[in-house]
Design an enzyme around this catalytic site. Structure first.
Site, PDB file in Angstrom:
ATOM      1  N   SER A   7       0.875  -1.179   0.000  1.00  0.00           N
ATOM      2  CA  SER A   7       0.000   0.000   0.000  1.00  0.00           C
ATOM      3  C   SER A   7       0.908   1.224   0.000  1.00  0.00           C
ATOM      4  O   SER A   7       2.077   1.140   0.396  1.00  0.00           O
ATOM      5  CB  SER A   7      -0.933  -0.007   1.214  1.00  0.00           C
ATOM      6  OG  SER A   7      -0.203  -0.207   2.408  1.00  0.00           O
ATOM      7  N   GLU A   9       1.333   5.510   0.793  1.00  0.00           N
ATOM      8  CA  GLU A   9       0.804   6.673   1.518  1.00  0.00           C
ATOM      9  C   GLU A   9       1.232   7.968   0.839  1.00  0.00           C
ATOM     10  O   GLU A   9       2.394   8.140   0.482  1.00  0.00           O
ATOM     11  CB  GLU A   9       1.308   6.637   2.966  1.00  0.00           C
ATOM     12  CG  GLU A   9       0.764   7.778   3.811  1.00  0.00           C
ATOM     13  CD  GLU A   9       1.083   7.605   5.278  1.00  0.00           C
ATOM     14  OE1 GLU A   9       0.814   6.512   5.824  1.00  0.00           O
ATOM     15  OE2 GLU A   9       1.608   8.558   5.870  1.00  0.00           O
ATOM     16  N   ASP A 101      -1.818  14.776  16.845  1.00  0.00           N
ATOM     17  CA  ASP A 101      -1.011  15.606  17.739  1.00  0.00           C
ATOM     18  C   ASP A 101      -1.642  16.987  17.863  1.00  0.00           C
ATOM     19  O   ASP A 101      -2.400  17.415  16.999  1.00  0.00           O
ATOM     20  CB  ASP A 101       0.410  15.779  17.164  1.00  0.00           C
ATOM     21  CG  ASP A 101       1.172  14.476  17.169  1.00  0.00           C
ATOM     22  OD1 ASP A 101       1.252  13.854  18.253  1.00  0.00           O
ATOM     23  OD2 ASP A 101       1.665  14.068  16.102  1.00  0.00           O
ATOM     24  N   PHE A 211      12.107  13.920  10.955  1.00  0.00           N
ATOM     25  CA  PHE A 211      10.865  13.196  11.301  1.00  0.00           C
ATOM     26  C   PHE A 211      11.136  12.204  12.437  1.00  0.00           C
ATOM     27  O   PHE A 211      10.347  12.070  13.360  1.00  0.00           O
ATOM     28  CB  PHE A 211      10.339  12.404  10.097  1.00  0.00           C
ATOM     29  CG  PHE A 211       9.664  13.251   9.040  1.00  0.00           C
ATOM     30  CD1 PHE A 211       9.089  14.474   9.349  1.00  0.00           C
ATOM     31  CD2 PHE A 211       9.590  12.801   7.721  1.00  0.00           C
ATOM     32  CE1 PHE A 211       8.466  15.243   8.368  1.00  0.00           C
ATOM     33  CE2 PHE A 211       8.969  13.557   6.733  1.00  0.00           C
ATOM     34  CZ  PHE A 211       8.412  14.785   7.061  1.00  0.00           C
ATOM     35  N   HIS A 261       3.678  -1.151   3.828  1.00  0.00           N
ATOM     36  CA  HIS A 261       3.058   0.153   3.592  1.00  0.00           C
ATOM     37  C   HIS A 261       4.218   1.113   3.318  1.00  0.00           C
ATOM     38  O   HIS A 261       5.111   1.282   4.160  1.00  0.00           O
ATOM     39  CB  HIS A 261       2.286   0.585   4.846  1.00  0.00           C
ATOM     40  CG  HIS A 261       1.540   1.876   4.697  1.00  0.00           C
ATOM     41  ND1 HIS A 261       0.370   1.986   3.974  1.00  0.00           N
ATOM     42  CD2 HIS A 261       1.793   3.118   5.190  1.00  0.00           C
ATOM     43  CE1 HIS A 261      -0.066   3.237   4.031  1.00  0.00           C
ATOM     44  NE2 HIS A 261       0.779   3.943   4.757  1.00  0.00           N
TER      45      HIS A 261
HETATM   46  P1  FAD Z   1      -2.420   6.393  19.773  1.00  0.00           P
HETATM   47  O1  FAD Z   1      -1.741   5.186  19.210  1.00  0.00           O
HETATM   48  O2  FAD Z   1      -3.849   6.293  19.928  1.00  0.00           O
HETATM   49  O3  FAD Z   1      -1.823   6.814  21.131  1.00  0.00           O
HETATM   50  C1  FAD Z   1      -0.697   7.626  21.326  1.00  0.00           C
HETATM   51  C2  FAD Z   1      -0.145   7.478  22.729  1.00  0.00           C
HETATM   52  O4  FAD Z   1      -1.084   7.849  23.699  1.00  0.00           O
HETATM   53  C3  FAD Z   1       0.297   6.085  23.048  1.00  0.00           C
HETATM   54  O5  FAD Z   1       1.536   6.197  23.671  1.00  0.00           O
HETATM   55  C4  FAD Z   1      -0.652   5.590  24.041  1.00  0.00           C
HETATM   56  O6  FAD Z   1      -0.012   4.724  24.955  1.00  0.00           O
HETATM   57  C5  FAD Z   1      -1.187   6.829  24.687  1.00  0.00           C
HETATM   58  N1  FAD Z   1      -2.605   6.650  25.014  1.00  0.00           N
HETATM   59  C6  FAD Z   1      -3.644   6.763  24.167  1.00  0.00           C
HETATM   60  N2  FAD Z   1      -4.807   6.516  24.801  1.00  0.00           N
HETATM   61  C7  FAD Z   1      -4.483   6.258  26.073  1.00  0.00           C
HETATM   62  C8  FAD Z   1      -5.246   5.944  27.233  1.00  0.00           C
HETATM   63  N3  FAD Z   1      -6.580   5.838  27.226  1.00  0.00           N
HETATM   64  N4  FAD Z   1      -4.561   5.735  28.372  1.00  0.00           N
HETATM   65  C9  FAD Z   1      -3.222   5.805  28.404  1.00  0.00           C
HETATM   66  N5  FAD Z   1      -2.464   6.111  27.341  1.00  0.00           N
HETATM   67  C10 FAD Z   1      -3.076   6.329  26.209  1.00  0.00           C
HETATM   68  N6  FAD Z   1      -0.637  12.212  12.208  1.00  0.00           N
HETATM   69  C11 FAD Z   1      -1.420  13.127  11.610  1.00  0.00           C
HETATM   70  O7  FAD Z   1      -1.620  14.237  12.121  1.00  0.00           O
HETATM   71  N7  FAD Z   1      -2.035  12.851  10.403  1.00  0.00           N
HETATM   72  C12 FAD Z   1      -1.888  11.652   9.784  1.00  0.00           C
HETATM   73  O8  FAD Z   1      -2.456  11.438   8.699  1.00  0.00           O
HETATM   74  C13 FAD Z   1      -1.077  10.657  10.414  1.00  0.00           C
HETATM   75  N8  FAD Z   1      -0.924   9.427   9.856  1.00  0.00           N
HETATM   76  C14 FAD Z   1      -0.186   8.479  10.513  1.00  0.00           C
HETATM   77  C15 FAD Z   1      -0.097   7.186   9.965  1.00  0.00           C
HETATM   78  C16 FAD Z   1       0.646   6.197  10.594  1.00  0.00           C
HETATM   79  C17 FAD Z   1       0.705   4.815   9.977  1.00  0.00           C
HETATM   80  C18 FAD Z   1       1.333   6.493  11.814  1.00  0.00           C
HETATM   81  C19 FAD Z   1       2.163   5.422  12.492  1.00  0.00           C
HETATM   82  C20 FAD Z   1       1.235   7.760  12.376  1.00  0.00           C
HETATM   83  C21 FAD Z   1       0.479   8.768  11.760  1.00  0.00           C
HETATM   84  N9  FAD Z   1       0.340  10.046  12.292  1.00  0.00           N
HETATM   85  C22 FAD Z   1      -0.442  10.989  11.657  1.00  0.00           C
HETATM   86  C23 FAD Z   1       1.036  10.414  13.534  1.00  0.00           C
HETATM   87  C24 FAD Z   1       0.157  10.313  14.789  1.00  0.00           C
HETATM   88  O9  FAD Z   1      -0.933  11.196  14.709  1.00  0.00           O
HETATM   89  C25 FAD Z   1       0.994  10.651  16.005  1.00  0.00           C
HETATM   90  O10 FAD Z   1       1.988   9.695  16.227  1.00  0.00           O
HETATM   91  C26 FAD Z   1       0.225  10.940  17.287  1.00  0.00           C
HETATM   92  O11 FAD Z   1       1.143  11.418  18.275  1.00  0.00           O
HETATM   93  C27 FAD Z   1      -0.464   9.748  17.897  1.00  0.00           C
HETATM   94  O12 FAD Z   1      -1.606   9.368  17.223  1.00  0.00           O
HETATM   95  P2  FAD Z   1      -1.969   7.794  17.246  1.00  0.00           P
HETATM   96  O13 FAD Z   1      -3.281   7.527  16.693  1.00  0.00           O
HETATM   97  O14 FAD Z   1      -0.831   7.040  16.702  1.00  0.00           O
HETATM   98  O15 FAD Z   1      -2.048   7.624  18.833  1.00  0.00           O
END
Ligand code: FAD
Length: 290
Positions: A7, A9, A101, A211, A261
């Site tokens: 895939s 991105e 973020d 990054f 990916h």
């Molecule tokens: P999550 O995986 O949900 O959590 C992040 C952290 O918070 C983890 O350390 C977790 O332990 C902690 N946490 C979450 N919920 C809880 C809870 N209830 N209790 C305790 N701890 C908790 N960013 C963008 O802005 N736009 C994008 O399009 C984008 N695409 C991405 C695609 C991929 C494949 C990846 C790997 C990252 C991408 N990101 C993107 C980056 C991402 O938004 C950041 O890394 C952000 O800091 C975390 O979002 P997440 O969904 O990965 O977080």
């Protein structure tokens, strides 16, 4: 060796020139028949309109399956739900669901938006309630910098899987042993969704280093050494980058990985070469339709 499933991105283009580049990239890569292509959602939700426009254009003008990234940042549940419904109606049936973020960047402590989705797991559940989307989520072979320890990090992935995520896509990494160790942790926690390695071909070492520093990924010293002295030599840099990415991907395939990916940076050359090396070949029918 059987060719892997891939895939790609992309990020939403800012200018007309960038849009042309993206479109040329999509047309070059489409004949490789990726499982899907995804379009990121700008930090802090900043590219909302451009993400929607780009992903819709892919659906309308190519035979590719498009996935839209979506974050919980800066919007109420109602606003996010409206975007989700809009995607479904436009034929976008796959969402990469993320927490995201704060607008100031990854270093700033995360606070959920008043009335918004609190976590990515909540967002996954919300998406699945609206329509039977395919949902991908993130995973971090070197732990997310916000997590206090491995247990918390893997628990978070488990919550996303329990909420209905269909696959996890990892942050980029360069040390395959880290990925193996991560897969063991995931399996030990009983998480069974596929974990797809995210691979970034290095167009610019300085950019990837930036990054990596932001997202807590490590850069092996050997990798830095391989690009040393090539700052003004784009051609050699590209050859070196293709070799490094192919080396990493072949090693992962030897470890049982059968899908990747690719973070394309909206550029086709390295990813196309890499896919070719991995055994993928252009499907002329897709080429004609794209
Ligand atoms: P999550 O995986 O949900 O959590 C992040 C952290 O918070 C983890 O350390 C977790 O332990 C902690 N946490 C979450 N919920 C809880 C809870 N209830 N209790 C305790 N701890 C908790 N960013 C963008 O802005 N736009 C994008 O399009 C984008 N695409 C991405 C695609 C991929 C494949 C990846 C790997 C990252 C991408 N990101 C993107 C980056 C991402 O938004 C950041 O890394 C952000 O800091 C975390 O979002 P997440 O969904 O990965 O977080």
């Amino acid at each position: 060796m059987t060719a892997p499933t891939v895939s790609f991105e992309f990020f939403p283009p800012k200018t007309e020139k960038m849009e042309e580049t993206l479109w040329a990239t999509v047309q070059k890569l489409a004949p490789l028949s990726p499982e899907f292509v995804s379009v990121t959602y700008g930090a802090g939700g900043s590219t909302r309109e451009r993400t929607i426009r780009t992903v819709k254009r892919i659906v309308e003008e190519t035979p590719l399956k498009a996935a839209a990234h979506l974050t919980c940042v800066g919007a109420t549940r109602d606003e996010v739900n409206a975007v989700i419904r809009d995607f479904w109606d436009a034929g976008v049936k796959h969402i990469v669901a993320l927490r995201g973020d704060m607008p100031d960047g990854p270093g700033t402590a995360y606070k959920s938006h008043p009335g918004g989705y609190d976590t990515s797991a909540d967002l996954v559940a919300g998406i699945k309630e609206i329509a039977p989307f395919e949902v991908s989520v993130s995973a971090y072979p070197e732990r997310h910098p916000d997590s206090a320890n491995w247990e918390e990090d893997i628990d978070n992935l488990a919550r996303k899987a329990d909420a209905g995520a269909d696959r996890a896509i990892t942050q980029f990494f360069f040390d395959n042993d880290l990925f193996d160790a991560f897969r063991e942790r995931v399996a030990a926690r009983g998480i069974t969704i596929p974990v797809v390695p995210g691979i970034v071909p290095i167009h610019s070492f300085a950019q990837v280093k930036r990054f990596a520093d932001m997202c807590g990924a490590s850069i092996p010293a050997t990798l830095a050494h391989r690009f040393e002295g090539l700052e003004d030599d784009a051609e050699t840099r590209r050859l070196v980058a293709a070799h490094i990415a192919a080396d990493q991907a072949f090693d992962l395939m030897n470890r049982g990985v059968d899908r990747f990916h690719f973070y394309t940076m909206n550029r086709a050359d390295l990813v196309f070469a890499l896919c070719h090396l991995l055994g993928l070949r252009a499907d002329d029918d897709v080429s004609a339709a794209a």
